[in-house]
Design a protein around this motif. Sequence first.
Motif, PDB file in Angstrom:
ATOM      1  N   HIS A  90       0.863  -1.188   0.000  1.00 56.39           N
ATOM      2  CA  HIS A  90       0.000   0.000   0.000  1.00 56.39           C
ATOM      3  C   HIS A  90       0.901   1.240   0.000  1.00 56.39           C
ATOM      4  O   HIS A  90       2.128   1.117   0.108  1.00 56.39           O
ATOM      5  N   SER A 126       0.711   3.540   2.274  1.00 58.07           N
ATOM      6  CA  SER A 126       0.795   4.053   3.651  1.00 58.07           C
ATOM      7  C   SER A 126       2.219   4.232   4.171  1.00 58.07           C
ATOM      8  O   SER A 126       2.445   5.122   5.006  1.00 58.07           O
ATOM      9  N   ARG A 165       0.324  -6.705  -4.676  1.00 58.10           N
ATOM     10  CA  ARG A 165      -0.171  -7.767  -3.793  1.00 58.10           C
ATOM     11  C   ARG A 165      -0.294  -9.054  -4.590  1.00 58.10           C
ATOM     12  O   ARG A 165      -0.616  -9.021  -5.782  1.00 58.10           O
ATOM     13  N   GLN A 205      -2.504   3.341  -5.760  1.00 55.28           N
ATOM     14  CA  GLN A 205      -3.234   3.998  -4.677  1.00 55.28           C
ATOM     15  C   GLN A 205      -2.792   5.455  -4.604  1.00 55.28           C
ATOM     16  O   GLN A 205      -1.705   5.802  -5.059  1.00 55.28           O
ATOM     17  N   GLU A 237      -2.334   7.890  -1.372  1.00 50.62           N
ATOM     18  CA  GLU A 237      -2.409   8.018   0.078  1.00 50.62           C
ATOM     19  C   GLU A 237      -2.657   9.481   0.400  1.00 50.62           C
ATOM     20  O   GLU A 237      -2.164  10.365  -0.304  1.00 50.62           O
ATOM     21  N   GLY A 277      -9.869   2.777   2.368  1.00 43.93           N
ATOM     22  CA  GLY A 277      -9.980   2.963   3.812  1.00 43.93           C
ATOM     23  C   GLY A 277      -9.507   4.340   4.233  1.00 43.93           C
ATOM     24  O   GLY A 277      -8.846   5.046   3.474  1.00 43.93           O
ATOM     25  N   PHE A 284      -6.011   8.696   4.583  1.00 42.57           N
ATOM     26  CA  PHE A 284      -6.942   7.924   3.754  1.00 42.57           C
ATOM     27  C   PHE A 284      -6.177   7.272   2.612  1.00 42.57           C
ATOM     28  O   PHE A 284      -5.076   7.713   2.239  1.00 42.57           O
ATOM     29  N   GLY A 285      -6.730   6.207   2.083  1.00 37.09           N
ATOM     30  CA  GLY A 285      -6.196   5.589   0.870  1.00 37.09           C
ATOM     31  C   GLY A 285      -7.209   5.804  -0.239  1.00 37.09           C
ATOM     32  O   GLY A 285      -8.302   6.323  -0.007  1.00 37.09           O
TER      33      GLY A 285
END
Length: 343
Positions: A174, A176, A200, A214, A216, A288, A312-313
């Motif tokens: 991710h 993050s 992933r 993504q 972030e 999320g 947030f993502g």
Amino acid sequence: MANSPSFEKLQNEITALEGAFKDALDGGSNAEPCESLRIRFLGRKGSVSGLFKQLGALTETERKTAGLQINALKESIQSALAGCGSSENAGVVERTFDPTLPGDMPPIGRYHPLTMLLREIKSCFRRMGFSVADGPEVETEYYNFEALNIPKGHPAREMQDTFFISDDIVLRTHTSPVQIRTMETQKPPVRIIAPGRCYRKDTPDATHSPVFHQVEGLCVDEGITFADLKGVILNFARYMFGSDVKIRFRPSFFPFTEPSAEYDFSCRFCSGKGCSVCKGTGWVEISGAGMVNPKVFDYVGYDSEKYTGYAFGMGVERIAMLLYEVHDIRLFFENDARFLHQF
Ligand code: PHE
């Protein structure tokens, strides 16, 4: 009844003419110009019309047979000459290069739809005062998990099927980890987004790809609340999908946010009524979000008594699929030009 001598003679002449035409056509470097062939074989005083003239000397049945043969020969000569110079450019047998025609246009490239979408997303957040941060795709376990309050053996590590490069080096699952890298080098207030590729171990299907994007988001300052998070997400949703879009937050769990939520946008295909894109729910999950867990602040040395923040993502392909009505995520990575040229 035996054939008349005139018929026999005509038969021989038909065969001979057929051969003569073939020879003239295959003449190689001595090739005759088309127009000259046309005149010699098909002209008013040409060989074919010479054959027709002999029909008068035949019996009625002979005339029928020979007439059909000569017609067939005439048609085959006509079609053989059809592609070759017309009367306007008589004498030019085959001109393959016309310098007056426009040249071939080289194919023009364009940006990948995900690149264009990422630019839009960045521009929206820049207007809200965010700057753009970056981090490596090959990441240490510390940034991808540990500092995000996902210790070894934590079930959340299992949630994200990780590609390992070595024992403690991974392909980031991710964006993050960029939160941690940013907070390590910047003091609050922090307001950043971090777009990028993530990996992933997912089996590819219409909604899963082992590589995906993504964005972030992280905002840390004094007095930041969940309401600020909702405002920013709503503003973004309206920027992308227009003022009618609705957003909703559902309680969820992430080790690095507390409280945590997953957020959805109302489905724009059925305006929330329920369809195949939103699987009948009227909502499409984006990613999320939540308030930064004070434990994460401890890792980066921020004073969690003084500062609060939200993170947030955002699943970029999910937004692209909604926006462009694309029903299979794999299309973004197969790079079929027929798909890419539609954007
Ligand atoms: N990193 C989370 C994921 O990939 C999304 C997320 C980002 C959740 C920021 C909360 C805060 O699923």
